[in-house]
Write a protein that holds these residues in place. Sequence first.
Motif, short mmCIF file in Angstrom:
data_model
loop_
_atom_site.label_atom_id
_atom_site.label_comp_id
_atom_site.label_asym_id
_atom_site.label_seq_id
_atom_site.Cartn_x
_atom_site.Cartn_y
_atom_site.Cartn_z
N MET A 76 46.15 34.54 46.02
CA MET A 76 46.36 35.99 46.07
C MET A 76 46.79 36.36 47.47
SD MET A 76 43.14 37.69 44.09
CE MET A 76 43.30 39.33 44.73
N ARG A 77 48.06 36.75 47.61
CA ARG A 77 48.49 37.14 48.96
C ARG A 77 49.02 38.56 48.93
NH1 ARG A 77 52.22 32.82 51.12
NH2 ARG A 77 52.01 34.19 52.89
N HIS A 78 48.89 39.25 50.06
CA HIS A 78 49.38 40.62 50.10
C HIS A 78 50.47 40.79 51.16
CE1 HIS A 78 46.26 40.38 53.13
NE2 HIS A 78 46.90 41.34 53.76
N ALA A 126 42.20 43.34 37.73
CA ALA A 126 43.14 42.77 36.75
C ALA A 126 43.70 41.46 37.30
CB ALA A 126 44.26 43.76 36.46
N ALA A 127 43.95 41.40 38.61
CA ALA A 127 44.49 40.18 39.22
C ALA A 127 43.47 39.05 39.12
CB ALA A 127 44.85 40.44 40.68
N MET A 175 50.13 34.98 43.32
CA MET A 175 50.20 36.36 42.89
C MET A 175 50.42 37.25 44.09
SD MET A 175 47.70 38.77 40.74
CE MET A 175 48.11 37.87 39.29
N GLN A 176 51.49 38.03 44.03
CA GLN A 176 51.79 38.95 45.13
C GLN A 176 51.02 40.24 44.92
OE1 GLN A 176 53.84 38.21 47.88
NE2 GLN A 176 52.83 40.07 48.62
N MET A 177 50.08 40.53 45.82
CA MET A 177 49.31 41.76 45.73
C MET A 177 49.97 42.83 46.59
SD MET A 177 46.72 41.20 43.78
CE MET A 177 45.45 42.41 44.16
N PRO A 178 49.68 44.12 46.32
CA PRO A 178 50.25 45.18 47.16
C PRO A 178 49.71 45.08 48.59
CG PRO A 178 49.31 46.07 45.13
CD PRO A 178 48.88 44.64 45.21
N ALA A 183 32.15 38.69 39.92
CA ALA A 183 32.73 37.36 40.12
C ALA A 183 33.49 36.84 38.91
CB ALA A 183 31.61 36.38 40.46
N PRO A 184 34.71 36.32 39.12
CA PRO A 184 35.39 35.58 38.05
C PRO A 184 34.72 34.23 37.88
CG PRO A 184 36.72 35.54 40.04
CD PRO A 184 35.48 36.35 40.35
N ARG A 185 35.11 33.46 36.85
CA ARG A 185 34.48 32.16 36.63
C ARG A 185 35.01 31.12 37.61
NH1 ARG A 185 34.97 34.97 32.08
NH2 ARG A 185 33.01 35.35 31.00
N THR A 186 36.26 31.27 38.02
CA THR A 186 36.86 30.34 38.98
C THR A 186 36.30 30.62 40.38
OG1 THR A 186 38.87 30.61 37.67
CG2 THR A 186 39.09 29.44 39.76
N PRO A 187 35.94 29.58 41.15
CA PRO A 187 35.47 29.83 42.51
C PRO A 187 36.51 30.60 43.34
CG PRO A 187 35.14 27.54 41.90
CD PRO A 187 35.93 28.16 40.79
N VAL A 188 36.02 31.49 44.19
CA VAL A 188 36.91 32.30 45.03
C VAL A 188 36.67 31.91 46.49
CG1 VAL A 188 37.43 34.65 45.81
CG2 VAL A 188 36.85 34.22 43.40
#
Length: 355
Positions: free
Chosen positions: A269-271, A308-309, A293-296, A239-244
Amino acid sequence: MNDNAADGVGAEIATAAAIDAAARILENGGLVAFPTETVYGLGADAENPLAVRTIYLAKGRPADHPLIVHLAAGADPGYWSSNVGALAEKLIAAFWPGPLTLILQRAKHVPDIVAGGQDTIGLRCPAHPVAQALLHKFKAGRGGLAAPSANLFGHVSPTTAGHVREEFHDAPLVQCVLEGGQSAIGIESTILDLSREKPMLLRPGGVSALQIAQLLGVMPGAPDAQAPRVPGALASHYAPRTPVVLAPGAGLAEWLNALVSSGRRVALMRHTLQHDADQAHTAHAFAFSITSMQMPAAPDAYAHALYAALRQLDRTKADVILVEALPDTDAWRAIHDRLARAACGSAERMSHLIR
Ligand code: TXA
Ligand code: MG
């Protein structure tokens, strides 16, 4: 060092001399972080209980959580397990070196602490050339390196040497971080438990349940109440620190609207590609509230970029990381698994925002 190197892009790969020095550190009971094709590991001599204890200290990880022992290609799994068996041999021939960890009966001489007190042991043979070079140098290829992912307990796994340094920047216990570029797969290995009657999939990863079923002729089961406790299987992990928040199926635009209208800064985060209309809307109304952020769009490339994202979006200081819903197919299973764990507990962490 420039930003690219810190992100593992264009980073120099560890030299033979660095790998040699790292092997000596490990033989003397020290900790070395090293690259694998899944994520970076924090390694210690699996047969040195004090060194293994140091891993738990460095990570802040509870000592009853078992570690995976990493082996050189061609090493004898029979040294580590009292009962390797035909299924394991078949899987090893097909998938090692590679992202598959096997849980087998533990041989008596393997220290208790590596297995977190369980009578089983996790074995994996990583495919990354630096990991293999290190494992061949360490005890001349006859040792094993106990190594969890090289992150603080519960946090996002590292996929570059820069991420490892970020995690442990002031930690005197991590004596060396070997450089190996960005991990090719990007999420942790598949864990298959072969210590019980029927193969059980404890963690989805780079080797899929389907690939295992095709080889063994039997579909691995899902963990039940008797399955061993696996911290990677804790509901909240990675988990990152920011809520997901995982946006439900078609509700992305609605979620964005609701969050932004209530004054939240959103890291998105969109793909799939943004529609033009959508884009214009976003640009005018929300430019200051959304980092996108554009994900693959393909699952392998998405997995490769995922951690990394999450780290990068964590640094934007957004109030929430909003993830566009993923396709519900086998190829996305391991990614679903990691994002669901990253999102777990976020509702509570967000409740103070929503008041
Ligand atoms: O891809 C990977 O597996 C990476 C790289 C570094 O090899 N390692 C990794 O380690 O993800 P870690 O410690 O973060 O996660 C290992 C998982 C844990 O969930 C642990 O509980 C489980 O493997 N595990 C290890 N030995 C086990 C055992 N004997 N029985 C059940 N689960 C076990
Ligand atoms: Mg981990």
